[in-house]
Design an enzyme around this catalytic site. Structure first.
Site, PDB file in Angstrom:
ATOM      1  N   ASP A 226      66.804   8.222  46.868  1.00  0.00           N
ATOM      2  CA  ASP A 226      66.767   9.362  47.781  1.00  0.00           C
ATOM      3  C   ASP A 226      65.961   8.904  49.002  1.00  0.00           C
ATOM      4  O   ASP A 226      65.270   7.884  48.971  1.00  0.00           O
ATOM      5  CB  ASP A 226      66.144  10.599  47.127  1.00  0.00           C
ATOM      6  CG  ASP A 226      66.516  11.880  47.891  1.00  0.00           C
ATOM      7  OD1 ASP A 226      66.985  11.776  49.055  1.00  0.00           O
ATOM      8  OD2 ASP A 226      66.342  12.988  47.348  1.00  0.00           O
TER       9      ASP A 226
HETATM   10  C1  BGC Z   1      67.677  14.855  50.124  1.00  0.00           C
HETATM   11  C2  BGC Z   1      69.000  14.232  49.726  1.00  0.00           C
HETATM   12  C3  BGC Z   1      69.771  13.870  50.966  1.00  0.00           C
HETATM   13  C4  BGC Z   1      68.931  12.920  51.797  1.00  0.00           C
HETATM   14  C5  BGC Z   1      69.611  12.428  53.061  1.00  0.00           C
HETATM   15  C6  BGC Z   1      66.907  14.018  51.123  1.00  0.00           C
HETATM   16  O1  BGC Z   1      65.851  14.754  51.667  1.00  0.00           O
HETATM   17  O2  BGC Z   1      66.891  15.068  48.971  1.00  0.00           O
HETATM   18  O3  BGC Z   1      69.741  15.116  48.931  1.00  0.00           O
HETATM   19  O4  BGC Z   1      70.993  13.305  50.622  1.00  0.00           O
HETATM   20  O5  BGC Z   1      67.728  13.588  52.178  1.00  0.00           O
HETATM   21  O6  BGC Z   1      69.729  13.427  54.013  1.00  0.00           O
END
Ligand code: BGC
Length: 809
Positions: free
Chosen positions: A229
């Protein structure tokens, strides 16, 4: 398979460089070797590609893309075929925008209705969530790009999301928080998967050998790329060793040096790097080829129509006293509520889509030809009492035969980064409902929310329609259901409790500290309410129709059921047939019943169909932790078929062979887990199923101290930063307008500063900061400065080497 010779041509540095991102949403490429950089973009219900200024919280604008209903809505369709169709459209839009990896679907099990991201997730039930997710994945990947199911695993709250440790016993982990991912991986075959920010039983998900190696890769056979993530990588080398492929977003070249060093000092082997590189190159190669072939134009109208169909299939009719719905076209209607004018159609955060057009109910209603006495806004969207708006709405209601009242949660209530503090509708909306009801009892409430709400007010409306977060075309779908053009067939994919406090995890959710104890174990959602005998407002699987269905002739075997379903009403409709498995004489504690199969069936008025629903390897199994395998308690099971978990229409008993395992709980006293009364499980009992004591947590001054914790440090500079940060955050929360950046940073460990700044900050600089916080004020600052210069020099020389080709040297 990628060109294996290519990997041999790269230097160790170049190989390591490919294992981290170049910027917020792109992987690194090595053009001199023909290795392109690929785009990874959100998200779960629409493409969020940011070609300009980018961020991972949905703050800056993104390219226009169809906003489909969110996962929490579509799960209520109980229709994997619909999920696949949406996935296909998402995949087409992603490919048209040159996106190789679409960051979705989100399929975390809903442990608590308060999780701020529940709108992005499917269900409290892992079987339903897994089936829906697998369908989305198949659809997205049909054209050869990659879906990226997330967040793996046990990621059930937003509070301190980058720093919490989900403490969960292995049986619960396997049965509730991994079965959804197991189905998604083994039936959807995603090319990538995203790890979660949190730790699972003391180890970060992204470097967790148990999760990534033993379970994901070795048991489920996943051979794709694991993506962190955003900012979720703790120790990249350990991640690589244990199965994590690509560190996102842009940790800079310091992360490359970290990997090279780890190989040189033997912490990991070059074979580990090569294994991850192969996964990465396969992803890059296959998706790039797919993108070359993919059409670059989109039929926006067709996708809008699909979004409308999806929303209509997902709407749940919760109440319809006296058959007030479908609307009588002769009646004059008052339309009341801000959400009728400005729809609430998606949640906030990284999933936020820039829809090219968004229908409002008022627009579609005007075109419907229905008779109306007008519209009144009724209430302030963000909860401020406004007697004038209310009075105007009441007056309008008095003039009408029927009132349509649009209520819901506002944008701030359901957001990434922030959990809800309760499950209530705003007080000004409930006050309005009561006042309008007094003026006109023929009241239909249309509710927009991405998750369950308390409905203690429901006796004040004659009909209640849950519209979910219906995406850009949701308003038309609501109209279709209200008029009867579509016969509603959505069924709740999560329980709506009477009170928030009834929730099994209530005492262990959103509390202080980093440890989140999953003390309720297996008893999440209906598994709890039904076992413990706690009444609910709306049960799991519940939803009404404008017609009626009869179930008969059930035949059940351990491998499946078949029955006849008849539409006994006078209009066509869909029924969602649900199969629950129960073992009333179980020796090994288990929920009263669990969903193990379902089918959505379309039936013309008067039509009968034979419905066959298979029972698979997950139907009778439980995780036997001491033995370390799935086991089956032998004997008789009751297979229960119904229209919700409470509305069981037919039952049959089947006999299932035992796996021969002894009861793993013999000798343990587990009264709460046996009875399902799990709201207050004592520590000793939780510890018994956990198989270890629950460790005390202490705030340590290290790379993993969060910005919200630096007040615990010994540096005046840290205290000052903490006070200012907290003040700004509290101010934005009080103003009802939470600043997602401040929130994210507050819960962000110091090391993520290095992981998310594209090379500007190195881990050495973070270590200087840690020294500063430990009280070495001068040395700490000097170390930060020294490391900053060092980082710049090392980055510049590495940039050059990365651009070289071996044979050019
Ligand atoms: C989120 C993810 C997301 C990523 C990219 C993170 O803050 O938890 O679900 O895909 O950001 O935007």
């Amino acid at each position: 398979m990628p060109d294996t010779k290519l990997a041999q041509k790269l230097t160790l540095e170049q190989k390591c460089a490919l294992l981290s991102g170049a910027d917020t949403f792109r992987s690194r490429g090595l053009p001199q070797y023909g290795i392109p950089s690929i785009w990874l973009s959100d998200g779960p219900h629409g493409v969020r590609k940011q070609a300009g200024e980018s961020d991972h919280l949905g703050i800056n604008p993104s390219e226009p893309a169809t906003c489909f209903p969110t996962a929490s809505a579509v799960a209520s369709s109980w229709d994997p075929a619909l999920g696949e169709e949406i996935g296909r459209a998402l995949g087409q839009e992603a490919a048209a925008q040159n996106v190789a990896v679409l960051l979705g679907p989100g399929l975390n099990t809903k442990r608590s209705p308060l999780c701020g991201r529940n709108f992005e997730y499917f269900s409290e039930d892992p079987y339903l969530a897994g089936k829906m997710a697998a369908a989305y994945i198949r659809g997205i990947q049909e054209n050869g790009i990659s879906a990226c199911p997330k967040h793996f695993a046990a990621n059930s709250q937003e509070l301190r999301r980058m720093a919490t440790d989900s403490v969960v016993d292995e049986r619960t982990l396997r049965e509730l928080y991994l079965t959804n991912f197991e189905i998604a991986v083994t039936e959807g075959h995603p090319k990538t998967i995203m790890t979660s920010y949190n730790l699972v039983n003391g180890t970060y998900a992204n470097e967790n050998a148990h999760l990534l190696k033993e379970i994901l890769r070795d048991t489920w056979g996943f051979d794709g790329a694991v993506v962190t993530d955003w900012g979720g990588s703790n120790d990249h080398a350990l991640g690589v060793k244990n199965g994590s492929t690509l560190e996102m977003p842009a940790p800079g070249l310091d992360s490359v040096r970290e990997l090279v060093k780890a190989v040189k000092n033997g912490k990991i082997s070059e074979a580990d790097i090569n294994a991850r590189l192969e996964e990465l190159l396969t992803l890059v190669e296959t998706t790039s080829k797919a993108l070359e072939k993919a059409p670059k134009t989109i039929d926006w109208d067709a996708h809008h129509a699909l979004a409308r169909k999806a929303a209509a299939e997902s709407i749940v009719l919760l109440k319809n006293k006296g058959g007030l719905l479908p609307l009588n076209p002769e009646n004059r209607i008052a339309v009341i509520g801000d959400f009728a004018q400005t729809p609430r159609y998606q949640g906030a955060g990284s999933s936020m889509v820039n829809a090219p057009k968004v229908d409002s109910f008022l627009q579609v209603f005007e075109q419907s030809g229905l008779k109306t006495v007008g519209f009144a806004k009724g209430f302030d969207r963000y909860g401020k009492a406004d007697p004038a708006l209310q009075a105007e709405a009441v007056k309008l209601a008095e003039k009408a035969e029927t009132v349509l009242l649009f209520l819901g949660l506002d944008e701030v209530k359901e957001s990434e980064g922030l959990d809800r503090s309760d499950m209530k509708l705003a007080k000004n909306q409930i006050d309005l409902l009561l006042a309008v009801h007094r003026a006109n009892p023929h009241l239909i409430v249309v509710l927009s929310s991405g998750s369950a709400v308390e409905t203690s007010w429901q006796s004040h409306c004659q009909a209640l329609v849950w519209a979910g977060l219906g995406g850009q075309a949701g308003a038309g779908a609501v109209l279709d259901v209200l008029t009867g053009k579509v016969n509603p067939a959505g069924r709740l994919a999560e329980t709506w409790p009477l009170h928030c406090e009834d929730n099994p995890s209530y005492n262990n959710f959103g509390k202080d500290g980093r440890t989140v104890q999953y003390r309720e174990g297996l008893y999440v959602g209906y598994r709890y309410y039904q076992t413990a005998g706690v009444p609910v407002a709306m049960p799991f699987g519940y939803g009404l129709s404008y017609t009626t269905f009869e179930y008969k002739d059930l035949h059940a075997t351990p491998t499946g059921v078949s029955l006849t379903v008849t539409n006994t009403g006078d209009r066509a409709g869909d029924e969602v047939v649900q199969v629950y498995v129960s073992k009333p004489d179980a020796e090994i504690f288990r929920p009263m019943q669990e969903l193990k199969g379902f089918a959505r069936v379309s039936l013309e008025a008067g039509e009968s169909k034979t419905v066959s629903i298979p029972l698979d390897d997950k139907a009778f199994r439980y995780w036997n932790e001491p033995a370390g395998h799935w086991a089956v308690e032998g004997g008789s099971y009751v297979v229960r078929v119904g229209a919700s978990c409470e509305d069981i229409r037919l039952e049959a008993t089947v006999t299932v062979e035992s796996s021969g395992d002894a009861n793993p709980y013999i000798g343990n006293s587990l009264p709460h887990y046996v009875s399902g009364q799990v709201q207050d499980v004592p520590e000793v009992e939780f510890s018994a199923i956990l198989g270890r004591p629950i460790l005390e947590e202490k705030v340590a001054i290290d790379r993993n101290m969060t910005l919200g914790e630096i007040g615990h440090g010994r540096s005046p500079l840290g205290w000052l930063i903490h006070v200012i940060h907290k003040h700004l955050l509290d101010k934005s929360l009080k103003a009802g307008n939470p600043d997602l950046n401040l929130l994210f940073n507050y819960n962000m460990p110091l090391r993520a500063i290095a992981k998310m700044t594209g090379g500007m900050v190195s881990m050495g600089m973070v270590d200087g900061l840690v020294m500063e916080l430990k009280g070495f004020w001068i040395i700490g600052i000097l170390r930060v400065l020294f490391e900053m210069v060092r980082n710049m020099i090392l980055n510049a020389s590495m940039e050059k080497r990365l651009a070289e080709k071996k044979e050019d040297k």
